[in-house]
Design a protein around this motif. Structure first.
Motif, mmCIF file in Angstrom:
data_model
loop_
_atom_site.group_PDB
_atom_site.id
_atom_site.type_symbol
_atom_site.label_atom_id
_atom_site.label_comp_id
_atom_site.label_asym_id
_atom_site.label_seq_id
_atom_site.Cartn_x
_atom_site.Cartn_y
_atom_site.Cartn_z
ATOM 1 N N VAL A 1 26.757 -25.889 -14.367
ATOM 2 C CA VAL A 1 25.837 -24.772 -14.154
ATOM 3 C C VAL A 1 24.499 -25.036 -14.843
ATOM 4 O O VAL A 1 23.441 -24.631 -14.357
ATOM 5 N N ASP A 2 24.535 -25.744 -15.972
ATOM 6 C CA ASP A 2 23.304 -26.025 -16.722
ATOM 7 C C ASP A 2 22.541 -27.222 -16.174
ATOM 8 O O ASP A 2 21.412 -27.463 -16.593
ATOM 9 N N ALA B 1 21.734 -27.562 -10.271
ATOM 10 C CA ALA B 1 22.512 -26.349 -10.020
ATOM 11 C C ALA B 1 21.655 -25.302 -9.322
ATOM 12 O O ALA B 1 20.473 -25.147 -9.615
ATOM 13 N N ARG C 1 22.669 -19.956 -10.212
ATOM 14 C CA ARG C 1 23.376 -19.963 -11.494
ATOM 15 C C ARG C 1 23.933 -18.592 -11.841
ATOM 16 O O ARG C 1 25.051 -18.471 -12.341
ATOM 17 N N ARG C 2 23.136 -17.548 -11.586
ATOM 18 C CA ARG C 2 23.603 -16.203 -11.920
ATOM 19 C C ARG C 2 24.848 -15.843 -11.131
ATOM 20 O O ARG C 2 25.790 -15.237 -11.674
ATOM 21 N N GLN D 1 27.848 -17.709 -12.689
ATOM 22 C CA GLN D 1 28.216 -17.134 -13.980
ATOM 23 C C GLN D 1 29.075 -15.894 -13.793
ATOM 24 O O GLN D 1 30.109 -15.725 -14.454
ATOM 25 N N TYR E 1 27.720 -22.151 -21.943
ATOM 26 C CA TYR E 1 26.435 -22.134 -21.236
ATOM 27 C C TYR E 1 25.338 -21.530 -22.110
ATOM 28 O O TYR E 1 24.200 -22.013 -22.111
#
Length: 324
Positions: free
Chosen positions: A127-128, A132, A135-136, A139, A208
């Protein structure tokens, strides 16, 4: 022609020093006392609740562990509480079921901790990463399983493990895979899967957040030096979030030794696990089925001692890893 007259330059008058200039004036004793009262006021609810739900139950358990219930008159004269000293602790330490439960948890940790922590770290790095997207969304998607209460999650997976009801078992049967989720050797993997499904996303969010604190200039310097994405992740990002990884390992170990919900529900179908598969299940069985509250109290104190020792060991090893 005469030159025009010019006004001579004048310097502005000196400005009077304002109270905001220079070092702040020391606070008066009354202001300091007011701050201390405010801090105390905010801390009182925490310590009151901590004392009520943690300290007092520990003292009560310690008091109960010194007694045992004994019956008189061949069992027809009722029971009376007799002082046992450290007899309950001796009985717990010599009880094969209680000792065997720690072996089960050790094997569970050997499977669960690498899978859960490793999976959470890999997901956090993905994700980082620079490639990517959304991302939200990921998460939230990864965190959603943790939002489900542990008991409800165990019930959901108990349904998904049941042949004839679960689409998972139907797919496995169609592929010719013969896997019994409640078998003698397979039941522990079912418990590990439930715990990993619930906690991987939660720890991914923690990792994260730690990765977001890594200075961007450090990552840019690694890129300039020719470091690829995989090498940057393993040799730059992961070492810089070692404190976060150690803290996660500490909480995971302490939580694993208190495992109860998942094995208790899986045991309803996997009879080979037994009602004392984990230490907490042994304590529950001794207290509410065997009505031996002295043994249950002594066992719970021993479990707390093991958890404290385990926390100390994990912290020491983690500090050495962070210093290396």
């Amino acid at each position: 022609m005469a030159a025009p007259l010019t006004r001579p330059a004048t310097t502005p008058p000196p400005r009077a020093a304002s109270p905001s200039d220079g070092p702040a004036a020391p606070k008066s004793p009354g202001a300091r006392r007011g701050q201390r009262r405010a801090v105390t006021l905010f801390m009182v609810p925490f310590f009151a609740l901590f004392t009520a739900v943690t300290v007092l139950p520990m003292f009560y358990a310690a008091w109960m562990s010194l007694f045992r219930e004994e019956s008189s008159g061949l069992g027809f004269g009722g029971t009376e509480r007799a002082f046992a000293g450290f007899g309950n602790f001796t009985e717990a330490l010599t009880n094969e079921a209680f000792l065997r439960s720690f072996g089960h948890i050790a094997f569970y940790c050997a499977l669960y901790i690498p899978a859960m922590v490793g999976g959470a770290l890999v997901l956090a790095l993905l994700v980082d990463s620079a490639m990517a997207r959304a991302r939200r969304f990921f998460q939230i998607a990864y965190f959603l399983p943790h939002a489900v209460p542990g008991l409800i999650a165990s019930l959901i997976w108990l349904y998904l493990y049941t042949p004839g009801l679960s689409p998972i078992t139907d797919v496995l049967d169609a592929l010719g895979a013969n896997w019994n989720f409640f078998g003698q050797d397979e039941a522990i993997y079912s418990v590990v899967n439930i715990s990993a499904w619930q906690w991987t996303g939660y720890n991914m969010i923690i990792f994260y957040a730690g990765l977001q604190a890594v200075p961007r200039e450090v990552l840019e310097a690694a890129t300039v030096d020719g470091s690829g994405a995989l090498r940057t992740a393993l040799q730059v990002k992961v070492p810089m979030i070692r404190p976060t990884v150690v803290l996660t390992l500490l909480f995971t170990c302490v939580g694993a030794i208190q495992l109860f919900d998942a094995p208790k529900l899986v045991q309803l179908r996997a009879n080979t696990m037994g009602e004392d598969w984990s230490p907490t299940m042994f304590i529950y069985t001794a207290a509410f089925k065997g009505h031996d509250y002295g043994l249950a109290a002594a066992s719970s104190l021993l479990l707390a001692l093991v958890a404290g020792l385990l926390s100390f060991v994990v912290t020491k090893l983690g500090n050495r890893w962070k210093a290396s």
